[in-house]
Design a protein around this motif. Structure first.
Motif, PDB file in Angstrom:
ATOM      1  N   GLN A 117      41.531  51.073  45.793  1.00  0.00           N
ATOM      2  CA  GLN A 117      41.878  50.666  44.431  1.00  0.00           C
ATOM      3  C   GLN A 117      40.972  49.535  43.938  1.00  0.00           C
ATOM      4  O   GLN A 117      40.567  49.520  42.777  1.00  0.00           O
ATOM      5  N   ALA A 118      40.656  48.568  44.807  1.00  0.00           N
ATOM      6  CA  ALA A 118      39.786  47.456  44.407  1.00  0.00           C
ATOM      7  C   ALA A 118      38.408  47.970  44.028  1.00  0.00           C
ATOM      8  O   ALA A 118      37.830  47.546  43.013  1.00  0.00           O
ATOM      9  N   LEU A 119      37.869  48.881  44.816  1.00  0.00           N
ATOM     10  CA  LEU A 119      36.562  49.460  44.510  1.00  0.00           C
ATOM     11  C   LEU A 119      36.612  50.278  43.219  1.00  0.00           C
ATOM     12  O   LEU A 119      35.724  50.172  42.368  1.00  0.00           O
ATOM     13  N   LYS A 120      37.658  51.054  43.070  1.00  0.00           N
ATOM     14  CA  LYS A 120      37.810  51.895  41.881  1.00  0.00           C
ATOM     15  C   LYS A 120      37.948  51.036  40.621  1.00  0.00           C
ATOM     16  O   LYS A 120      37.293  51.302  39.608  1.00  0.00           O
ATOM     17  N   LEU A 121      38.782  50.006  40.687  1.00  0.00           N
ATOM     18  CA  LEU A 121      38.993  49.136  39.534  1.00  0.00           C
ATOM     19  C   LEU A 121      37.705  48.400  39.160  1.00  0.00           C
ATOM     20  O   LEU A 121      37.361  48.292  37.980  1.00  0.00           O
ATOM     21  N   GLY A 122      36.978  47.923  40.167  1.00  0.00           N
ATOM     22  CA  GLY A 122      35.713  47.254  39.902  1.00  0.00           C
ATOM     23  C   GLY A 122      34.703  48.173  39.238  1.00  0.00           C
ATOM     24  O   GLY A 122      34.014  47.786  38.287  1.00  0.00           O
ATOM     25  N   ARG A 123      34.624  49.417  39.707  1.00  0.00           N
ATOM     26  CA  ARG A 123      33.713  50.402  39.117  1.00  0.00           C
ATOM     27  C   ARG A 123      34.130  50.698  37.682  1.00  0.00           C
ATOM     28  O   ARG A 123      33.296  50.778  36.770  1.00  0.00           O
ATOM     29  N   GLU A 124      35.445  50.828  37.441  1.00  0.00           N
ATOM     30  CA  GLU A 124      35.928  51.094  36.083  1.00  0.00           C
ATOM     31  C   GLU A 124      35.610  49.921  35.155  1.00  0.00           C
ATOM     32  O   GLU A 124      35.225  50.126  34.002  1.00  0.00           O
ATOM     33  N   LEU A 179      40.075  40.975  45.516  1.00  0.00           N
ATOM     34  CA  LEU A 179      39.455  40.540  44.268  1.00  0.00           C
ATOM     35  C   LEU A 179      37.939  40.391  44.437  1.00  0.00           C
ATOM     36  O   LEU A 179      37.167  40.734  43.538  1.00  0.00           O
ATOM     37  N   LEU A 180      37.525  39.926  45.596  1.00  0.00           N
ATOM     38  CA  LEU A 180      36.101  39.793  45.891  1.00  0.00           C
ATOM     39  C   LEU A 180      35.424  41.169  45.909  1.00  0.00           C
ATOM     40  O   LEU A 180      34.363  41.364  45.311  1.00  0.00           O
ATOM     41  N   ILE A 181      36.059  42.126  46.579  1.00  0.00           N
ATOM     42  CA  ILE A 181      35.538  43.496  46.626  1.00  0.00           C
ATOM     43  C   ILE A 181      35.438  44.063  45.210  1.00  0.00           C
ATOM     44  O   ILE A 181      34.418  44.643  44.814  1.00  0.00           O
ATOM     45  N   GLN A 182      36.494  43.878  44.444  1.00  0.00           N
ATOM     46  CA  GLN A 182      36.526  44.355  43.062  1.00  0.00           C
ATOM     47  C   GLN A 182      35.398  43.730  42.246  1.00  0.00           C
ATOM     48  O   GLN A 182      34.714  44.405  41.486  1.00  0.00           O
ATOM     49  N   GLY A 183      35.190  42.447  42.422  1.00  0.00           N
ATOM     50  CA  GLY A 183      34.135  41.741  41.696  1.00  0.00           C
ATOM     51  C   GLY A 183      32.747  42.241  42.054  1.00  0.00           C
ATOM     52  O   GLY A 183      31.883  42.383  41.186  1.00  0.00           O
ATOM     53  N   TRP A 184      32.522  42.500  43.333  1.00  0.00           N
ATOM     54  CA  TRP A 184      31.224  43.032  43.746  1.00  0.00           C
ATOM     55  C   TRP A 184      30.951  44.364  43.048  1.00  0.00           C
ATOM     56  O   TRP A 184      29.855  44.621  42.564  1.00  0.00           O
ATOM     57  N   LYS A 185      31.964  45.210  43.044  1.00  0.00           N
ATOM     58  CA  LYS A 185      31.800  46.521  42.422  1.00  0.00           C
ATOM     59  C   LYS A 185      31.632  46.372  40.907  1.00  0.00           C
ATOM     60  O   LYS A 185      30.809  47.061  40.290  1.00  0.00           O
ATOM     61  N   ARG A 186      32.389  45.467  40.293  1.00  0.00           N
ATOM     62  CA  ARG A 186      32.281  45.216  38.855  1.00  0.00           C
ATOM     63  C   ARG A 186      30.876  44.734  38.494  1.00  0.00           C
ATOM     64  O   ARG A 186      30.352  45.044  37.437  1.00  0.00           O
ATOM     65  N   ASN A 187      30.250  43.987  39.409  1.00  0.00           N
ATOM     66  CA  ASN A 187      28.917  43.472  39.164  1.00  0.00           C
ATOM     67  C   ASN A 187      27.820  44.497  39.448  1.00  0.00           C
ATOM     68  O   ASN A 187      26.635  44.176  39.385  1.00  0.00           O
ATOM     69  N   GLY A 188      28.235  45.724  39.777  1.00  0.00           N
ATOM     70  CA  GLY A 188      27.262  46.799  39.911  1.00  0.00           C
ATOM     71  C   GLY A 188      26.767  47.072  41.314  1.00  0.00           C
ATOM     72  O   GLY A 188      25.839  47.864  41.500  1.00  0.00           O
TER      73      GLY A 188
END
Length: 166
Positions: A54-61, A16-25
């Motif tokens: 998947q976490a990186l991909k989901l965050g980017r999406e 979730l942390l990885i996903q959040g980092w990616k979501r934040n750009g």
């Protein structure tokens, strides 16, 4: 500093942390830095461990959806640039910069390929004529005509096969 290990990053909280980092750009380089690993290691982990990928991909999406939503809101509120961008990318068949229809674009592409083929043939013919001399022109013309006919047959067969596949 202790060396990071991939199993530590496979927990739901870390993913979730990885996903959040990616979501934040954050870029992959920045995410890797936050994880205490190199970009190269992150690439390896992405390839070998689907949850990290998947976490990186989901965050980017999620980031893309957020930006898309903001663009859409600006377009709806009358931002002309946002409107144009949105329509060109989401309604391409109606709002593209090309005045050609999809069929016309295909025909133009086919014509371009034919011109390229003709140019190659003419260059080859000129090279052969230069090597053989003028007395061989008639024989060369006959040979080139045969080659062109064969190439045309192959091209027509490919086009026919492509149309059947469509």
């Amino acid at each position: 500093m202790a060396r990071a290990r991939y199993p530590d990053w496979l927990t739901p909280e870390k993913l979730l942390l990885i996903q959040g980092w990616k979501r934040n750009g954050l870029t992959d380089d920045q995410v890797a830095g936050n994880m205490g690993i190199s970009r190269r290691t992150l690439n390896t982990w992405k390839a070998e461990h689907k949850p990290i990928f998947q976490a990186l991909k989901l965050g980017r999406e999620q980031a893309n959806f957020a930006v898309e939503n903001q663009l859409f809101n600006k377009a709806i509120k009358g931002n002309t640039t946002a409107m144009i961008f949105w329509l060109k990318n989401n309604w391409r068949d109606k709002y593209n910069d090309s005045a050609l229809s999809p069929e016309e674009r295909e025909m133009t592409k086919a014509r371009k390929e034919n011109v390229i083929q003709d140019t190659r043939i003419k260059k080859l013919k000129a090279d052969v004529m230069e090597r053989l001399g003028a007395e061989s022109n008639e024989q060369l013309d006959l040979l080139m005509d045969k080659l062109v006919k064969e190439a045309d047959k192959e091209h027509d067969a490919e086009q026919h096969t492509d149309k059947q596949a469509d």
